[in-house]
Design a protein around this motif. Sequence first.
Motif, PDB file in Angstrom:
ATOM      1  N   GLU A 163      44.081  41.110  39.013  1.00  0.00           N
ATOM      2  CA  GLU A 163      45.455  40.624  39.449  1.00  0.00           C
ATOM      3  C   GLU A 163      46.388  41.396  38.475  1.00  0.00           C
ATOM      4  N   ILE A 164      45.904  41.321  37.220  1.00  0.00           N
ATOM      5  CA  ILE A 164      46.978  42.066  36.299  1.00  0.00           C
ATOM      6  C   ILE A 164      47.232  43.457  36.793  1.00  0.00           C
ATOM      7  N   VAL A 165      46.098  44.310  36.936  1.00  0.00           N
ATOM      8  CA  VAL A 165      46.269  45.540  37.084  1.00  0.00           C
ATOM      9  C   VAL A 165      46.757  45.822  38.512  1.00  0.00           C
ATOM     10  N   ALA A 166      46.744  44.946  39.525  1.00  0.00           N
ATOM     11  CA  ALA A 166      47.189  44.994  40.750  1.00  0.00           C
ATOM     12  C   ALA A 166      48.740  44.937  40.669  1.00  0.00           C
ATOM     13  N   GLU A 167      49.228  44.037  39.947  1.00  0.00           N
ATOM     14  CA  GLU A 167      50.598  43.877  39.830  1.00  0.00           C
ATOM     15  C   GLU A 167      51.310  45.048  38.986  1.00  0.00           C
ATOM     16  N   ALA A 168      50.423  45.367  37.936  1.00  0.00           N
ATOM     17  CA  ALA A 168      50.907  46.504  37.395  1.00  0.00           C
ATOM     18  C   ALA A 168      50.875  48.146  38.344  1.00  0.00           C
ATOM     19  N   ALA A 169      50.060  47.899  38.981  1.00  0.00           N
ATOM     20  CA  ALA A 169      49.823  49.126  40.376  1.00  0.00           C
ATOM     21  C   ALA A 169      51.160  49.098  41.040  1.00  0.00           C
ATOM     22  N   LEU A 170      51.416  47.863  41.491  1.00  0.00           N
ATOM     23  CA  LEU A 170      52.476  47.786  42.467  1.00  0.00           C
ATOM     24  C   LEU A 170      53.762  48.320  41.644  1.00  0.00           C
ATOM     25  N   ARG A 171      54.033  47.929  40.735  1.00  0.00           N
ATOM     26  CA  ARG A 171      55.108  48.409  39.828  1.00  0.00           C
ATOM     27  C   ARG A 171      55.160  49.867  39.675  1.00  0.00           C
ATOM     28  N   CYS A 172      54.019  50.522  39.845  1.00  0.00           N
ATOM     29  CA  CYS A 172      53.930  51.969  39.593  1.00  0.00           C
ATOM     30  C   CYS A 172      53.802  52.785  40.955  1.00  0.00           C
ATOM     31  N   ASN A 173      54.209  51.724  41.945  1.00  0.00           N
ATOM     32  CA  ASN A 173      54.406  52.188  43.394  1.00  0.00           C
ATOM     33  C   ASN A 173      53.036  52.735  44.002  1.00  0.00           C
ATOM     34  N   MET A 174      51.915  51.904  43.868  1.00  0.00           N
ATOM     35  CA  MET A 174      50.731  52.094  44.151  1.00  0.00           C
ATOM     36  C   MET A 174      50.375  50.577  44.762  1.00  0.00           C
ATOM     37  N   PRO A 175      51.086  50.268  46.097  1.00  0.00           N
ATOM     38  CA  PRO A 175      50.833  49.182  46.751  1.00  0.00           C
ATOM     39  C   PRO A 175      49.616  48.765  47.254  1.00  0.00           C
ATOM     40  N   GLU A 176      49.015  49.861  47.771  1.00  0.00           N
ATOM     41  CA  GLU A 176      47.588  49.613  48.566  1.00  0.00           C
ATOM     42  C   GLU A 176      46.323  49.230  47.475  1.00  0.00           C
ATOM     43  N   MET A 177      46.778  49.263  45.970  1.00  0.00           N
ATOM     44  CA  MET A 177      45.648  48.739  44.946  1.00  0.00           C
ATOM     45  C   MET A 177      46.100  47.165  44.903  1.00  0.00           C
ATOM     46  N   ASN A 178      45.653  46.228  45.756  1.00  0.00           N
ATOM     47  CA  ASN A 178      46.176  44.861  45.551  1.00  0.00           C
ATOM     48  C   ASN A 178      44.932  44.557  44.835  1.00  0.00           C
ATOM     49  N   SER A 179      44.868  43.198  44.335  1.00  0.00           N
ATOM     50  CA  SER A 179      43.952  42.817  43.542  1.00  0.00           C
ATOM     51  C   SER A 179      42.415  42.502  44.133  1.00  0.00           C
ATOM     52  N   LEU A 180      42.269  42.681  45.537  1.00  0.00           N
ATOM     53  CA  LEU A 180      40.785  42.803  46.337  1.00  0.00           C
ATOM     54  C   LEU A 180      40.470  44.227  46.146  1.00  0.00           C
ATOM     55  N   ALA A 181      41.405  45.078  46.222  1.00  0.00           N
ATOM     56  CA  ALA A 181      40.992  46.572  46.214  1.00  0.00           C
ATOM     57  C   ALA A 181      40.890  46.961  44.948  1.00  0.00           C
ATOM     58  N   VAL A 182      41.456  46.450  43.752  1.00  0.00           N
ATOM     59  CA  VAL A 182      41.125  46.723  42.472  1.00  0.00           C
ATOM     60  C   VAL A 182      39.575  46.024  41.860  1.00  0.00           C
ATOM     61  N   GLY A 183      39.463  44.874  42.581  1.00  0.00           N
ATOM     62  CA  GLY A 183      38.164  44.124  42.205  1.00  0.00           C
ATOM     63  C   GLY A 183      37.156  44.732  42.767  1.00  0.00           C
ATOM     64  N   LYS A 184      37.180  45.417  43.976  1.00  0.00           N
ATOM     65  CA  LYS A 184      36.223  46.008  44.736  1.00  0.00           C
ATOM     66  C   LYS A 184      35.839  47.350  44.043  1.00  0.00           C
ATOM     67  N   LEU A 185      36.969  48.081  43.470  1.00  0.00           N
ATOM     68  CA  LEU A 185      36.685  49.272  42.824  1.00  0.00           C
ATOM     69  C   LEU A 185      36.036  49.226  41.456  1.00  0.00           C
ATOM     70  N   TRP A 186      36.401  48.040  40.778  1.00  0.00           N
ATOM     71  CA  TRP A 186      35.521  47.831  39.648  1.00  0.00           C
ATOM     72  C   TRP A 186      34.138  47.474  39.711  1.00  0.00           C
ATOM     73  N   SER A 187      33.825  46.900  40.991  1.00  0.00           N
ATOM     74  CA  SER A 187      32.480  46.377  41.279  1.00  0.00           C
ATOM     75  C   SER A 187      31.513  47.591  41.793  1.00  0.00           C
ATOM     76  N   ASN A 188      32.282  48.836  41.604  1.00  0.00           N
ATOM     77  CA  ASN A 188      31.546  50.138  42.436  1.00  0.00           C
ATOM     78  C   ASN A 188      30.965  50.587  41.052  1.00  0.00           C
ATOM     79  N   LYS A 189      29.603  50.422  40.945  1.00  0.00           N
ATOM     80  CA  LYS A 189      29.107  51.081  39.511  1.00  0.00           C
ATOM     81  C   LYS A 189      29.076  52.669  39.446  1.00  0.00           C
ATOM     82  N   LYS A 190      29.165  53.350  40.588  1.00  0.00           N
ATOM     83  CA  LYS A 190      29.331  54.851  40.664  1.00  0.00           C
ATOM     84  C   LYS A 190      30.834  55.262  39.908  1.00  0.00           C
TER      85      LYS A 190
END
Length: 215
Positions: A163-190
């Motif tokens: 959630e923290i990173v998603a808010e920072a990403a939004l402020r950096c004009n990366m709206p597609e990286m919401n908390s769900l997308a960030v969490g899914k990315l972090w769960s990807n071991k590769k």
Amino acid sequence: MKLSSTEREQAIQLAYDEIRRLQQDSHLSYGQNYVNAMNEFGIDLSGKDGSYPKLNPESIGELCARARRERGVYRLALEVARLRHEANVDWPTQLKDLVYEVLSVEIEPPAKPVGRPEKWDRDIIVLMAMRAVLRAYEIKPTRSAVPTEDLSKRRDTGTAACEIVAEAALRCNMPEMNSLAVGKLWSNKKKRRQMADYFGLEVVAAFDDDETDWL
């Protein structure tokens, strides 16, 4: 653990600063193959202390051979040549031959990989921000899964780094990286292994000066 409003804003600022720092790293935008080759061949393009990229004489031949086949390595080899030229440092013979072939149009840049392009650089940036937040705060990467879409029924499980990173990403004009997308990315071991490789490259660039026999 639940962060206070002040701690939360500080965490968002930390993630924001990390994202902005990495967005300024032009090497990331050249793709995974480029960055992996930097790591594999031990090439430091940081330019710290006015240095120029040095080359291991035992691997110059392989670097140039792969540059003829792989687009990322092609761009890396030419970047090495450019920076050495700007530093008024001679090029090894194999690198001279490669540049001559490029200038005389004897070889074309290797073709782009086919298929849907991956947002590799974006993913690395987001994951590095997650890493920074998790190292600074004792919070969980994601919220516990709750089997309901009704927000009023969700348990407050504390602050999640995604959630923290998603808010920072939004402020950096990366709206597609919401908390769900960030969490899914972090769960990807590769993806996390790729992030670890990139972090290792940054560490080498910052501290590894043992290149006394390199050209």
